[in-house]
Design a protein around this motif. Structure first.
Motif, PDB file in Angstrom:
ATOM      1  N   GLY A   1      39.395  66.948  45.220  1.00 45.42           N
ATOM      2  CA  GLY A   1      40.590  67.290  45.500  1.00 45.42           C
ATOM      3  C   GLY A   1      40.701  68.259  46.754  1.00 45.42           C
ATOM      4  N   GLN A   2      39.509  68.658  47.171  1.00 38.11           N
ATOM      5  CA  GLN A   2      39.192  69.704  48.326  1.00 38.11           C
ATOM      6  C   GLN A   2      39.449  68.958  49.588  1.00 38.11           C
ATOM      7  OE1 GLN A   2      35.198  70.943  48.824  1.00 38.11           O
ATOM      8  NE2 GLN A   2      34.672  69.659  47.408  1.00 38.11           N
ATOM      9  N   ALA A   3      39.496  69.775  50.685  1.00 42.44           N
ATOM     10  CA  ALA A   3      39.867  69.109  52.233  1.00 42.44           C
ATOM     11  C   ALA A   3      38.876  68.112  52.272  1.00 42.44           C
ATOM     12  CB  ALA A   3      39.935  70.434  53.018  1.00 42.44           C
ATOM     13  N   GLY A   4      39.372  67.006  52.850  1.00 43.19           N
ATOM     14  CA  GLY A   4      38.002  66.006  53.328  1.00 43.19           C
ATOM     15  C   GLY A   4      37.782  64.932  52.243  1.00 43.19           C
ATOM     16  N   ALA A   5      38.336  65.313  50.985  1.00 44.95           N
ATOM     17  CA  ALA A   5      38.060  64.306  50.063  1.00 44.95           C
ATOM     18  C   ALA A   5      38.860  63.156  50.118  1.00 44.95           C
ATOM     19  CB  ALA A   5      38.316  64.798  48.702  1.00 44.95           C
ATOM     20  N   ILE A   6      38.525  62.099  49.706  1.00 40.73           N
ATOM     21  CA  ILE A   6      39.175  60.723  49.477  1.00 40.73           C
ATOM     22  C   ILE A   6      39.744  61.158  47.999  1.00 40.73           C
ATOM     23  CG2 ILE A   6      39.480  58.166  49.138  1.00 40.73           C
ATOM     24  CD1 ILE A   6      38.435  59.417  51.936  1.00 40.73           C
ATOM     25  N   TYR A   7      41.073  61.356  47.963  1.00 36.33           N
ATOM     26  CA  TYR A   7      41.667  61.880  46.762  1.00 36.33           C
ATOM     27  C   TYR A   7      41.306  61.067  45.526  1.00 36.33           C
ATOM     28  CZ  TYR A   7      45.053  64.539  43.685  1.00 36.33           C
ATOM     29  OH  TYR A   7      45.312  65.192  42.825  1.00 36.33           O
ATOM     30  N   LYS A   8      40.739  61.827  44.626  1.00 31.55           N
ATOM     31  CA  LYS A   8      40.321  61.534  43.411  1.00 31.55           C
ATOM     32  C   LYS A   8      39.137  60.428  43.357  1.00 31.55           C
ATOM     33  CE  LYS A   8      42.416  62.899  40.012  1.00 31.55           C
ATOM     34  NZ  LYS A   8      42.021  63.799  39.000  1.00 31.55           N
ATOM     35  N   GLN A   9      38.396  60.365  44.463  1.00 33.53           N
ATOM     36  CA  GLN A   9      37.487  59.319  44.484  1.00 33.53           C
ATOM     37  C   GLN A   9      36.194  59.965  45.209  1.00 33.53           C
ATOM     38  OE1 GLN A   9      38.198  55.609  46.583  1.00 33.53           O
ATOM     39  NE2 GLN A   9      40.255  55.610  46.086  1.00 33.53           N
ATOM     40  N   VAL A  10      36.129  60.848  46.110  1.00 34.42           N
ATOM     41  CA  VAL A  10      34.991  61.209  46.419  1.00 34.42           C
ATOM     42  C   VAL A  10      34.997  62.693  47.267  1.00 34.42           C
ATOM     43  CG1 VAL A  10      34.728  60.171  48.567  1.00 34.42           C
ATOM     44  CG2 VAL A  10      32.646  60.871  47.546  1.00 34.42           C
ATOM     45  N   PRO A  11      34.056  63.604  46.895  1.00 30.14           N
ATOM     46  CA  PRO A  11      34.234  64.814  47.757  1.00 30.14           C
ATOM     47  C   PRO A  11      33.864  64.715  49.140  1.00 30.14           C
ATOM     48  CG  PRO A  11      32.481  65.240  46.413  1.00 30.14           C
ATOM     49  CD  PRO A  11      33.048  63.773  46.202  1.00 30.14           C
TER      50      PRO A  11
ATOM     51  N   PHE B   1      43.729  60.830  52.181  1.00 33.39           N
ATOM     52  CA  PHE B   1      42.843  61.872  52.771  1.00 33.39           C
ATOM     53  C   PHE B   1      43.239  63.240  52.673  1.00 33.39           C
ATOM     54  CE2 PHE B   1      39.834  63.874  56.006  1.00 33.39           C
ATOM     55  CZ  PHE B   1      38.700  63.084  55.590  1.00 33.39           C
ATOM     56  N   GLN B   2      42.452  63.917  51.796  1.00 35.90           N
ATOM     57  CA  GLN B   2      43.060  65.317  51.430  1.00 35.90           C
ATOM     58  C   GLN B   2      43.061  66.336  52.414  1.00 35.90           C
ATOM     59  OE1 GLN B   2      44.851  66.141  48.963  1.00 35.90           O
ATOM     60  NE2 GLN B   2      44.397  68.034  48.041  1.00 35.90           N
ATOM     61  N   VAL B   3      44.289  67.151  52.447  1.00 33.75           N
ATOM     62  CA  VAL B   3      44.297  68.256  53.198  1.00 33.75           C
ATOM     63  C   VAL B   3      44.756  69.403  52.334  1.00 33.75           C
ATOM     64  CG1 VAL B   3      46.022  69.519  55.032  1.00 33.75           C
ATOM     65  CG2 VAL B   3      45.452  67.132  55.346  1.00 33.75           C
ATOM     66  N   LEU B   4      43.720  70.411  52.432  1.00 30.99           N
ATOM     67  CA  LEU B   4      44.000  71.733  51.378  1.00 30.99           C
ATOM     68  C   LEU B   4      43.245  72.930  52.020  1.00 30.99           C
ATOM     69  CD1 LEU B   4      44.632  72.188  48.337  1.00 30.99           C
ATOM     70  CD2 LEU B   4      42.378  72.186  47.893  1.00 30.99           C
ATOM     71  N   ASN B   5      43.800  73.926  51.676  1.00 31.76           N
ATOM     72  CA  ASN B   5      42.964  75.278  52.102  1.00 31.76           C
ATOM     73  C   ASN B   5      41.745  75.316  51.219  1.00 31.76           C
ATOM     74  OD1 ASN B   5      41.932  77.626  52.536  1.00 31.76           O
ATOM     75  ND2 ASN B   5      43.802  78.810  51.825  1.00 31.76           N
ATOM     76  N   SER B   6      40.703  74.798  51.545  1.00 34.15           N
ATOM     77  CA  SER B   6      39.360  74.907  50.819  1.00 34.15           C
ATOM     78  C   SER B   6      38.732  75.884  51.288  1.00 34.15           C
ATOM     79  CB  SER B   6      38.585  73.513  50.889  1.00 34.15           C
ATOM     80  OG  SER B   6      39.407  72.721  50.316  1.00 34.15           O
ATOM     81  N   TYR B   7      38.906  77.008  51.853  1.00 33.88           N
ATOM     82  CA  TYR B   7      38.066  77.965  52.311  1.00 33.88           C
ATOM     83  C   TYR B   7      38.296  79.286  51.312  1.00 33.88           C
ATOM     84  CZ  TYR B   7      36.557  81.742  55.230  1.00 33.88           C
ATOM     85  OH  TYR B   7      35.714  82.898  55.899  1.00 33.88           O
ATOM     86  N   GLN B   8      37.118  79.450  50.719  1.00 32.86           N
ATOM     87  CA  GLN B   8      36.861  80.240  49.498  1.00 32.86           C
ATOM     88  C   GLN B   8      37.901  80.099  48.504  1.00 32.86           C
ATOM     89  OE1 GLN B   8      36.812  84.109  51.447  1.00 32.86           O
ATOM     90  NE2 GLN B   8      34.705  83.709  52.290  1.00 32.86           N
ATOM     91  N   ASN B   9      38.226  78.860  48.203  1.00 33.13           N
ATOM     92  CA  ASN B   9      39.429  78.490  47.267  1.00 33.13           C
ATOM     93  C   ASN B   9      38.878  77.300  46.518  1.00 33.13           C
ATOM     94  OD1 ASN B   9      42.012  78.218  45.873  1.00 33.13           O
ATOM     95  ND2 ASN B   9      42.680  76.733  47.466  1.00 33.13           N
ATOM     96  N   PRO B  10      38.121  77.541  45.150  1.00 28.71           N
ATOM     97  CA  PRO B  10      37.655  76.479  44.592  1.00 28.71           C
ATOM     98  C   PRO B  10      38.595  75.595  43.862  1.00 28.71           C
ATOM     99  CG  PRO B  10      36.704  78.893  43.587  1.00 28.71           C
ATOM    100  CD  PRO B  10      37.885  78.975  44.703  1.00 28.71           C
ATOM    101  N   THR B  11      38.501  74.290  43.940  1.00 25.56           N
ATOM    102  CA  THR B  11      39.187  73.251  43.119  1.00 25.56           C
ATOM    103  C   THR B  11      38.377  72.372  42.754  1.00 25.56           C
ATOM    104  OG1 THR B  11      41.379  72.196  43.192  1.00 25.56           O
ATOM    105  CG2 THR B  11      39.816  71.949  45.351  1.00 25.56           C
ATOM    106  N   TYR B  12      39.001  71.227  42.149  1.00 24.15           N
ATOM    107  CA  TYR B  12      38.071  70.247  41.678  1.00 24.15           C
ATOM    108  C   TYR B  12      37.583  69.489  42.775  1.00 24.15           C
ATOM    109  CZ  TYR B  12      42.714  67.854  41.941  1.00 24.15           C
ATOM    110  OH  TYR B  12      43.990  67.399  42.420  1.00 24.15           O
TER     111      TYR B  12
END
Length: 157
Positions: free
Chosen positions: A47-57, A33-44
């Protein structure tokens, strides 16, 4: 599971995307379960905060600014396997990020590798919770787990 986490305030150099406040919560030591600074920080997207990594945003980006505390409330149903190792029931996850529903009974497709599609491999019905060290100074606090099965109360007849 409840966990609070905070991404770093200071950007280290020109770090962005996955290099900024990156960590993960591995349920059963396998499912990220992804942890990432997704505040005004675009990524795939997966792979953003709260994603099931590489499965669903996540359904929405509920991030607070860097340095502020975020919370996850994760409701996890572990996968089940038969005696021969065949999948009987996949894992499911529902999650809140800062009180906002971001995953709603998502059927997890298997483990969460970076380099290949997800798959299931039989494992024990319980496993560890691991916090990922991705060389980013993410802070964690107030982590607790409630086992639903052991918390169920039997009703009198």
């Amino acid at each position: 599971m409840h966990v609070e986490w905070s991404s770093p305030v200071e950007k280290q150099g020109r770090r962005k995307s996955q290099a900024l406040g990156n960590s993960g919560i591995f349920l059963m030591g396998i499912y990220e379960f992804q942890v990432l600074n997704s505040y005004q920080n675009p990524t795939y997207f997966d792979g953003q905060a709260g994603a099931i990594y590489k499965q669903v945003p996540p359904a929405v980006n509920a991030m607070r600014p860097p340095g502020q505390w975020n919370s996850y409330d994760i409701f996890w149903t572990a996968p089940r396997f038969d005696d021969d190792g065949e999948l009987l029931s996949p894992a499911y996850i529902t999650a809140l990020h800062n009180g906002v529903l971001i995953q709603n009974h998502f059927e997890v497709k298997g483990d969460t590798p970076y380099t290949r599609p997800p798959s299931y491999k039989a494992h024990a019905p319980r496993g560890p919770i691991k916090l990922q060290d991705h060389r980013s100074p993410v802070r964690f606090r107030n982590i607790w787990v409630r086992d639903y099965q052991s918390a169920q109360v039997k009703q009198p007849n």
